[in-house]
Motif scaffolding. Structure first.
Motif, PDB file in Angstrom:
ATOM      1  N   ILE A   1      16.186   8.700   3.549  1.00  0.00           N
ATOM      2  CA  ILE A   1      16.673   7.378   3.943  1.00  0.00           C
ATOM      3  C   ILE A   1      16.032   6.936   5.249  1.00  0.00           C
ATOM      4  O   ILE A   1      15.657   5.764   5.407  1.00  0.00           O
ATOM      5  N   VAL A   2      15.869   7.853   6.196  1.00  0.00           N
ATOM      6  CA  VAL A   2      15.210   7.511   7.469  1.00  0.00           C
ATOM      7  C   VAL A   2      13.766   7.075   7.227  1.00  0.00           C
ATOM      8  O   VAL A   2      13.296   6.102   7.828  1.00  0.00           O
ATOM      9  N   ALA A   3      13.058   7.774   6.339  1.00  0.00           N
ATOM     10  CA  ALA A   3      11.680   7.403   6.022  1.00  0.00           C
ATOM     11  C   ALA A   3      11.624   6.019   5.375  1.00  0.00           C
ATOM     12  O   ALA A   3      10.709   5.231   5.641  1.00  0.00           O
ATOM     13  N   LEU A   4      12.607   5.714   4.536  1.00  0.00           N
ATOM     14  CA  LEU A   4      12.651   4.393   3.904  1.00  0.00           C
ATOM     15  C   LEU A   4      12.882   3.297   4.936  1.00  0.00           C
ATOM     16  O   LEU A   4      12.220   2.251   4.915  1.00  0.00           O
ATOM     17  N   PHE A   5      13.793   3.529   5.874  1.00  0.00           N
ATOM     18  CA  PHE A   5      14.027   2.553   6.933  1.00  0.00           C
ATOM     19  C   PHE A   5      12.810   2.415   7.849  1.00  0.00           C
ATOM     20  O   PHE A   5      12.502   1.314   8.321  1.00  0.00           O
ATOM     21  N   ALA A   6      12.103   3.500   8.094  1.00  0.00           N
ATOM     22  CA  ALA A   6      10.895   3.434   8.917  1.00  0.00           C
ATOM     23  C   ALA A   6       9.831   2.585   8.232  1.00  0.00           C
ATOM     24  O   ALA A   6       9.126   1.811   8.893  1.00  0.00           O
ATOM     25  N   ALA A   7       9.729   2.708   6.916  1.00  0.00           N
ATOM     26  CA  ALA A   7       8.771   1.882   6.177  1.00  0.00           C
ATOM     27  C   ALA A   7       9.159   0.411   6.240  1.00  0.00           C
ATOM     28  O   ALA A   7       8.305  -0.458   6.415  1.00  0.00           O
ATOM     29  N   GLY A   8      10.440   0.130   6.104  1.00  0.00           N
ATOM     30  CA  GLY A   8      10.900  -1.254   6.199  1.00  0.00           C
ATOM     31  C   GLY A   8      10.665  -1.848   7.576  1.00  0.00           C
ATOM     32  O   GLY A   8      10.235  -2.999   7.701  1.00  0.00           O
ATOM     33  N   ARG A   9      10.910  -1.059   8.591  1.00  0.00           N
ATOM     34  CA  ARG A   9      10.681  -1.524   9.965  1.00  0.00           C
ATOM     35  C   ARG A   9       9.187  -1.783  10.197  1.00  0.00           C
ATOM     36  O   ARG A   9       8.806  -2.780  10.816  1.00  0.00           O
TER      37      ARG A   9
ATOM     38  N   PRO B   1      -3.423  -6.169  14.766  1.00  0.00           N
ATOM     39  CA  PRO B   1      -3.933  -5.688  13.466  1.00  0.00           C
ATOM     40  C   PRO B   1      -2.864  -4.867  12.744  1.00  0.00           C
ATOM     41  O   PRO B   1      -2.014  -4.233  13.371  1.00  0.00           O
ATOM     42  N   LYS B   2      -2.922  -4.912  11.442  1.00  0.00           N
ATOM     43  CA  LYS B   2      -1.955  -4.144  10.655  1.00  0.00           C
ATOM     44  C   LYS B   2      -2.302  -2.653  10.713  1.00  0.00           C
ATOM     45  O   LYS B   2      -3.461  -2.281  10.744  1.00  0.00           O
ATOM     46  N   SER B   3      -1.265  -1.835  10.713  1.00  0.00           N
ATOM     47  CA  SER B   3      -1.472  -0.384  10.755  1.00  0.00           C
ATOM     48  C   SER B   3      -1.059   0.225   9.418  1.00  0.00           C
ATOM     49  O   SER B   3      -0.568  -0.467   8.530  1.00  0.00           O
ATOM     50  N   ASN B   4      -1.230   1.516   9.296  1.00  0.00           N
ATOM     51  CA  ASN B   4      -0.868   2.224   8.068  1.00  0.00           C
ATOM     52  C   ASN B   4       0.501   2.891   8.182  1.00  0.00           C
ATOM     53  O   ASN B   4       0.805   3.791   7.415  1.00  0.00           O
ATOM     54  N   ARG B   5       1.328   2.446   9.105  1.00  0.00           N
ATOM     55  CA  ARG B   5       2.626   3.087   9.300  1.00  0.00           C
ATOM     56  C   ARG B   5       3.515   2.984   8.068  1.00  0.00           C
ATOM     57  O   ARG B   5       4.192   3.948   7.706  1.00  0.00           O
ATOM     58  N   MET B   6       3.514   1.828   7.414  1.00  0.00           N
ATOM     59  CA  MET B   6       4.359   1.656   6.244  1.00  0.00           C
ATOM     60  C   MET B   6       3.897   2.573   5.107  1.00  0.00           C
ATOM     61  O   MET B   6       4.708   3.222   4.442  1.00  0.00           O
ATOM     62  N   VAL B   7       2.601   2.658   4.903  1.00  0.00           N
ATOM     63  CA  VAL B   7       2.061   3.504   3.837  1.00  0.00           C
ATOM     64  C   VAL B   7       2.400   4.964   4.101  1.00  0.00           C
ATOM     65  O   VAL B   7       2.823   5.689   3.184  1.00  0.00           O
TER      66      VAL B   7
ATOM     67  N   ALA C   1       4.906   6.139   5.906  1.00  0.00           N
ATOM     68  CA  ALA C   1       6.345   6.349   5.779  1.00  0.00           C
ATOM     69  C   ALA C   1       6.761   6.409   4.307  1.00  0.00           C
ATOM     70  O   ALA C   1       7.594   7.243   3.926  1.00  0.00           O
ATOM     71  N   LEU C   2       6.184   5.553   3.480  1.00  0.00           N
ATOM     72  CA  LEU C   2       6.516   5.593   2.051  1.00  0.00           C
ATOM     73  C   LEU C   2       5.969   6.852   1.383  1.00  0.00           C
ATOM     74  O   LEU C   2       6.618   7.434   0.507  1.00  0.00           O
ATOM     75  N   ALA C   3       4.783   7.284   1.798  1.00  0.00           N
ATOM     76  CA  ALA C   3       4.231   8.528   1.255  1.00  0.00           C
ATOM     77  C   ALA C   3       5.109   9.716   1.658  1.00  0.00           C
ATOM     78  O   ALA C   3       5.344  10.625   0.848  1.00  0.00           O
ATOM     79  N   LEU C   4       5.606   9.705   2.880  1.00  0.00           N
ATOM     80  CA  LEU C   4       6.512  10.758   3.331  1.00  0.00           C
ATOM     81  C   LEU C   4       7.795  10.745   2.509  1.00  0.00           C
ATOM     82  O   LEU C   4       8.296  11.798   2.100  1.00  0.00           O
TER      83      LEU C   4
ATOM     84  N   VAL D   1       8.219   9.665  -0.590  1.00  0.00           N
ATOM     85  CA  VAL D   1       7.933  10.177  -1.926  1.00  0.00           C
ATOM     86  C   VAL D   1       7.768  11.694  -1.887  1.00  0.00           C
ATOM     87  O   VAL D   1       8.290  12.412  -2.748  1.00  0.00           O
ATOM     88  N   GLY D   2       7.064  12.202  -0.891  1.00  0.00           N
ATOM     89  CA  GLY D   2       6.886  13.642  -0.760  1.00  0.00           C
ATOM     90  C   GLY D   2       8.206  14.367  -0.564  1.00  0.00           C
ATOM     91  O   GLY D   2       8.444  15.424  -1.164  1.00  0.00           O
ATOM     92  N   LEU D   3       9.083  13.808   0.261  1.00  0.00           N
ATOM     93  CA  LEU D   3      10.394  14.421   0.473  1.00  0.00           C
ATOM     94  C   LEU D   3      11.236  14.395  -0.799  1.00  0.00           C
ATOM     95  O   LEU D   3      11.937  15.367  -1.119  1.00  0.00           O
ATOM     96  N   SER D   4      11.153  13.307  -1.554  1.00  0.00           N
ATOM     97  CA  SER D   4      11.910  13.207  -2.802  1.00  0.00           C
ATOM     98  C   SER D   4      11.435  14.243  -3.816  1.00  0.00           C
ATOM     99  O   SER D   4      12.253  14.905  -4.482  1.00  0.00           O
ATOM    100  N   ILE D   5      10.132  14.391  -3.943  1.00  0.00           N
ATOM    101  CA  ILE D   5       9.584  15.384  -4.868  1.00  0.00           C
ATOM    102  C   ILE D   5       9.948  16.796  -4.416  1.00  0.00           C
ATOM    103  O   ILE D   5      10.334  17.636  -5.231  1.00  0.00           O
ATOM    104  N   ALA D   6       9.856  17.049  -3.112  1.00  0.00           N
ATOM    105  CA  ALA D   6      10.208  18.367  -2.586  1.00  0.00           C
ATOM    106  C   ALA D   6      11.684  18.682  -2.835  1.00  0.00           C
ATOM    107  O   ALA D   6      12.033  19.814  -3.202  1.00  0.00           O
ATOM    108  N   LEU D   7      12.557  17.700  -2.666  1.00  0.00           N
ATOM    109  CA  LEU D   7      13.985  17.914  -2.923  1.00  0.00           C
ATOM    110  C   LEU D   7      14.220  18.220  -4.400  1.00  0.00           C
ATOM    111  O   LEU D   7      14.988  19.116  -4.751  1.00  0.00           O
TER     112      LEU D   7
END
Length: 73
Positions: free
Chosen positions: A13-21, A32-38, A40-43, A45-51
């Motif tokens: 949930i924290v990773a999802l909120f970080a992506a939204g922020r 310039p746009k950064s890759n922070r959202m990408v 955070a979303l990759a993290l 997905v990785g956490l969901s698969i690991a769980l």
């Protein structure tokens, strides 16, 4: 075991909120746009698969047992 599941869900949930922020803040005021959202979303997905894998392994090792509604009723 329950604490591990709760910690993993909170991290997801924290990773999802970080992506939204990051989505709301990137590219404002001529920055310039950064890759922070990408990232955070990759993290997330990785956490969901690991769980999911952890739950499967825990079941196979006998650390958790299924409970609830009996099948076939």
């Amino acid at each position: 075991m329950k604490i591990v599941f709760v910690i993993a869900l909170v991290a997801i949930i924290v990773a999802l909120f970080a992506a939204g922020r990051a989505m709301l803040r990137d590219g404002r005021d001529g920055e310039p746009k950064s890759n922070r959202m990408v990232r955070a979303l990759a993290l997330r997905v990785g956490l969901s698969i690991a769980l999911f894998v952890f739950i499967l392994v825990s079941y196979k090792m006998g650390w958790i047992q299924p409970t609830g509604i009996p099948m076939g009723q």
